[in-house]
Design a protein around this motif. Sequence first.
Motif, PDB file in Angstrom:
ATOM      1  N   PRO A 317     -15.483  -7.998  -2.008  1.00 21.51           N
ATOM      2  CA  PRO A 317     -16.135  -8.059  -0.689  1.00 21.51           C
ATOM      3  C   PRO A 317     -15.959  -9.423  -0.020  1.00 21.51           C
ATOM      4  N   LEU A 318     -16.110 -10.494  -0.804  1.00 21.91           N
ATOM      5  CA  LEU A 318     -15.973 -11.840  -0.242  1.00 21.91           C
ATOM      6  C   LEU A 318     -14.540 -12.060   0.247  1.00 21.91           C
ATOM      7  N   ALA A 319     -13.563 -11.647  -0.592  1.00 22.01           N
ATOM      8  CA  ALA A 319     -12.157 -11.838  -0.224  1.00 22.01           C
ATOM      9  C   ALA A 319     -11.826 -11.059   1.046  1.00 22.01           C
ATOM     10  N   ILE A 320     -12.325  -9.817   1.135  1.00 25.66           N
ATOM     11  CA  ILE A 320     -12.042  -8.985   2.306  1.00 25.66           C
ATOM     12  C   ILE A 320     -12.685  -9.594   3.550  1.00 25.66           C
ATOM     13  N   ALA A 321     -13.925 -10.086   3.380  1.00 29.57           N
ATOM     14  CA  ALA A 321     -14.605 -10.722   4.505  1.00 29.57           C
ATOM     15  C   ALA A 321     -13.842 -11.954   4.983  1.00 29.57           C
ATOM     16  N   GLU A 322     -13.123 -12.615   4.065  1.00 31.24           N
ATOM     17  CA  GLU A 322     -12.371 -13.812   4.435  1.00 31.24           C
ATOM     18  C   GLU A 322     -10.976 -13.463   4.947  1.00 31.24           C
ATOM     19  N   GLY A 323     -10.641 -12.163   4.991  1.00 31.32           N
ATOM     20  CA  GLY A 323      -9.371 -11.761   5.589  1.00 31.32           C
ATOM     21  C   GLY A 323      -8.256 -11.427   4.613  1.00 31.32           C
ATOM     22  N   TYR A 324      -8.577 -11.291   3.309  1.00 30.13           N
ATOM     23  CA  TYR A 324      -7.538 -10.987   2.318  1.00 30.13           C
ATOM     24  C   TYR A 324      -7.551  -9.510   1.951  1.00 30.13           C
ATOM     25  N   GLU A 325      -6.449  -9.066   1.358  1.00 30.25           N
ATOM     26  CA  GLU A 325      -6.452  -7.823   0.610  1.00 30.25           C
ATOM     27  C   GLU A 325      -6.635  -8.251  -0.842  1.00 30.25           C
ATOM     28  N   MET A 326      -7.156  -7.346  -1.675  1.00 24.61           N
ATOM     29  CA  MET A 326      -7.320  -7.738  -3.065  1.00 24.61           C
ATOM     30  C   MET A 326      -6.880  -6.618  -3.988  1.00 24.61           C
ATOM     31  N   SER A 327      -6.209  -6.978  -5.094  1.00 27.35           N
ATOM     32  CA  SER A 327      -5.760  -5.927  -6.009  1.00 27.35           C
ATOM     33  C   SER A 327      -5.854  -6.383  -7.461  1.00 27.35           C
ATOM     34  N   PHE A 328      -5.888  -5.401  -8.342  1.00 26.89           N
ATOM     35  CA  PHE A 328      -5.948  -5.673  -9.771  1.00 26.89           C
ATOM     36  C   PHE A 328      -4.978  -4.737 -10.475  1.00 26.89           C
ATOM     37  N   GLU A 329      -4.231  -5.292 -11.422  1.00 28.06           N
ATOM     38  CA  GLU A 329      -3.299  -4.463 -12.185  1.00 28.06           C
ATOM     39  C   GLU A 329      -3.231  -4.985 -13.610  1.00 28.06           C
ATOM     40  N   SER A 330      -3.288  -4.078 -14.588  1.00 27.07           N
ATOM     41  CA  SER A 330      -3.225  -4.509 -15.983  1.00 27.07           C
ATOM     42  C   SER A 330      -2.073  -3.830 -16.704  1.00 27.07           C
ATOM     43  N   ARG A 331      -1.307  -4.612 -17.441  1.00 30.02           N
ATOM     44  CA  ARG A 331      -0.214  -4.054 -18.241  1.00 30.02           C
ATOM     45  C   ARG A 331      -0.608  -3.943 -19.713  1.00 30.02           C
ATOM     46  N   ALA A 332      -1.809  -4.396 -20.042  1.00 26.81           N
ATOM     47  CA  ALA A 332      -2.267  -4.323 -21.433  1.00 26.81           C
ATOM     48  C   ALA A 332      -3.387  -3.303 -21.511  1.00 26.81           C
ATOM     49  N   LYS A 333      -3.259  -2.393 -22.429  1.00 30.96           N
ATOM     50  CA  LYS A 333      -4.290  -1.368 -22.576  1.00 30.96           C
ATOM     51  C   LYS A 333      -5.600  -2.031 -23.015  1.00 30.96           C
ATOM     52  N   CYS A 334      -5.477  -2.910 -24.005  1.00 37.06           N
ATOM     53  CA  CYS A 334      -6.646  -3.581 -24.557  1.00 37.06           C
ATOM     54  C   CYS A 334      -6.223  -4.997 -24.908  1.00 37.06           C
ATOM     55  N   ALA A 335      -6.879  -5.979 -24.359  1.00 34.74           N
ATOM     56  CA  ALA A 335      -6.538  -7.361 -24.724  1.00 34.74           C
ATOM     57  C   ALA A 335      -7.831  -8.088 -25.069  1.00 34.74           C
ATOM     58  N   PHE A 336      -7.844  -8.676 -26.281  1.00 29.27           N
ATOM     59  CA  PHE A 336      -9.077  -9.320 -26.725  1.00 29.27           C
ATOM     60  C   PHE A 336      -8.902 -10.821 -26.856  1.00 29.27           C
ATOM     61  N   VAL A 337      -9.949 -11.540 -26.530  1.00 34.55           N
ATOM     62  CA  VAL A 337     -10.000 -12.980 -26.783  1.00 34.55           C
ATOM     63  C   VAL A 337     -11.317 -13.215 -27.501  1.00 34.55           C
ATOM     64  N   LEU A 338     -11.299 -14.110 -28.506  1.00 34.64           N
ATOM     65  CA  LEU A 338     -12.548 -14.458 -29.187  1.00 34.64           C
ATOM     66  C   LEU A 338     -13.210 -15.572 -28.410  1.00 34.64           C
TER      67      LEU A 338
END
Lengths: 448, 224
Positions: A317-338
Motif C-alpha cells: 500500500p505504501l509503495a503504491i501510494a508513492e507511485g510504484y508497482e510492486m511484485s514478489f516472485e520466489s524461485r525457492a519452494k522452501c528456504a530456511f535461515v536460522l
Amino acid sequence: MNVYSLRWRFTIGFILLQLCAIAASLVLVFYAASGARPDSAIPSIWLSDAIAESIKVGVDGKAIIVPSRQLSGMIEKWPSLWFVVELPKGDLITHGDIPEKVAGNISFLRTFRNAELHGYVDDPTNVVRLQRMETIAGEAAIFTGGMSMSQYSLILLLGNIAIGVPSIILATITVLGVPLVTRWALRSFNDLTDRLDKIDFEARGGVVDDRAMPNEVLRVLNGINMALRRLDSGFETTERFFVNAAHELRTPIAILQLRIDTLAPSQDKSHLQTGIKRLTAITNQLLDIEKYRQKPPRKTRVELNSIVSKIVADFAPLAIAEGYEMSFESRAKCAFVLGEPDALERALANLIRNAIQYGGKTGEISVGIEADGSILVTDQGPGIADDMQVRIFEPFYRINPHGTGAGLGLSMVNDIVTSHGGYVEVVSSPGAGSSFAVRWREARVDFH
Amino acid sequence: MKLLLIEDDLEMADALRTALSQHGVVLDSVADLATAREAIAMADYDIVLIDRQLPDGDGSALLAEMRRSGKSVRSIIVSALGSANDRISGLNDGADDYLPKPFEIDELVARMSAVLRRAADKASPILVIGNVTYDHTSRDVHVKGIRLLLARRELLIFETFLRNRGRTVLRSLLEERVYSFNDEIQSNSLEVNLSRLRRKLADAHANLVIKNVRGIGYFLHELD
C-alpha cells in the motif's frame, strides 16, 4: 612445544632440577672420598671371588684350579700374590709364597668365619683375608694376601652402589615421568581454554563454567567471570542510558513539531519540517537498533517465503501510494535461515523502505527469492554511483544530505544480515536502478 | 469537537492546544490522573488524549476505569513509549488508537476523525470513501451518487477490499471469499471478475483503483 608454554617450562625446569640434585649428590660423595686420607692397606675384595670362580673339579674328582682371566691378570700384576684354598674333602690348593707368619697361624685363623688383616700403607702387600665361599667343589676357606686395593677404589665402589644406582633410577623416572605429571597437572588449563572458546562474547550474560576446576584455575576463572559480569553491567548501563536518551528526545521533538506545524506556510516552515522528520527518523531507528541488539539472537528456523511475502504485502500500500508497482516472485519452494524472525523482518522492511524512499517514485519495486535462498530487492530508480556503493552501509551515511532519512537503515540491514551469517550485495549504476541482494553463506533450500 | 488532554509536560500541552486550535478543536488539558477523573465526570468529551507516563500513574489505568463506568468516551494514547509491545498493550487496554510521539498534527487530526468516524460507522451503515459510498444493509455501491451495478462476485470482491481497507488483500483470501467449496475455480476466473470490477469503477470515475501486487495479491488504492 612452544618455549613460552607453561607445560614446557615445568617439564624442562623439573628435569633440570632433578638432574642437578643427582649430580650434586654424586659430586658430594666423590668430594668426601677425595678428602678421606687412607691410613691402611686393605686386602683386595675381588681376589677371593676370582679364586672361587677358578676352582674346578678335575676328571679324577679332585678339585683343581684353572685361573680365570681375571685371576691370571691379578697374578701377573702382583708377583707377591698368594693364596690357600682349603676344600671340604681335605683338598688343598696353594699359590705363591705364603708368608711364614700366616702359614704358622692358619689353624688359628681357621677358627674364624671371616677375617681381614690390614697392613701399613707403605707395605701394601702385607695384608691377609679369610673368606668362606661356595665353590663348585663345596664350601671353601680361601686365605688370600699379597695384593691390596686402595681406599679410593672402595669408596668409589660403595659410592657407585649407594648413589649411582638410585641416581639412574631417579634420572629415568624424571625424564619419563615429569612430562606426564606436568601434562596431567596442567590439563585444567586446557579445559579452561576450551571453556573460554565456548563463550559467545557477543551474547550478553555469558560466563565461564567453573565446575570441577582446581583452586588455582578457579581463581583465574573467577577473575574472568567477574570481569565479564562487570562488562555486561557496564554495557547494560550504557544501553539503558542510550535508550532513555532516545526516549527522552521524543517529547521535545513532539513539542517542536507541533510548534512548527502551527506556523504559517512558508519555505522556512517546510525546511523545519524536513529537519524534524529527520530527527524523528534518527531517534526511531536508534531505538530500533538498540531493541534488536538487546536481544541475543534466537535460533529458530525462519521460512523466507512467508516472511518476505508478508513484508511485501505490508509495504505494497505504501509503495503504491508513492507511485510504484510492486511484485514478489520466489524461485525457492522452501528456504530456511536460522535466526531471529523479528530481526530478519526488520532488515527486509528496511531494504524495501529504502527502495520506496530512493527508488525515484516510479516504475516497479520487485522483491524476489532466488533458488539459493538469496533475497533480492530491485528498484528502477536513479541508481547509486560506484564510489557511494561502499559507503551506503556506514551508519549515518546519506546519499542525499537533504533527505529525511536517518542514514541508519542500510547499516542496520547489514548488521542483521551479517549476524545471521550472510552478506548484502549491491548492484547499481546511475540511471539503471539498484538491486540489493541478501545472500546467505549457508543456503538451506528445499526443492521438494 | 471537544477534547480532554491528559499530559504532564506543560509545554507539550500548550503546543498541542495551539496546534489543535488551528483545526477548530477545543481542548481542556489536565496534568494528572486525579484531575482527569474529575474532568471526565463533569463534562462530556468526544475524545480523551492520554499520555502514559503521568505523575500519579500510567494513563492506561484510566481506560479500564472509563470502560467500567460505562462512559463511551473515545480515547487515543499519545506516548513517547512507541515500541510494538507498548502499542499492543495500549490497544489491548482499550484505547481506540495509539500514536507514538513525535507526530505531525495532521496525523493526529486524521486519527481523531477516524476514531470518531468508526464510532459513527457503528451507528450509520453507510461507508464513505471519497466519492464512493457503500451501504452495509442494502449492500449498494454508489459513485458520485449514481448506483454502480455489480455482479454477485464483483460485489463480494469489492466487499473483501472494503473489509481490508489500507491492506494488501492476498489472492488466496479473495478466492476463499468469492468462491464456495463447490465452485470450480477456473484459473483466470478471479482475474475476469477483477477486471470487470476495475472497468466499472474506472467508467464511473470512482477514486478507487484496484492495484495488482504481483505474486501477492491486490490492493484497493484510494486516490487523493
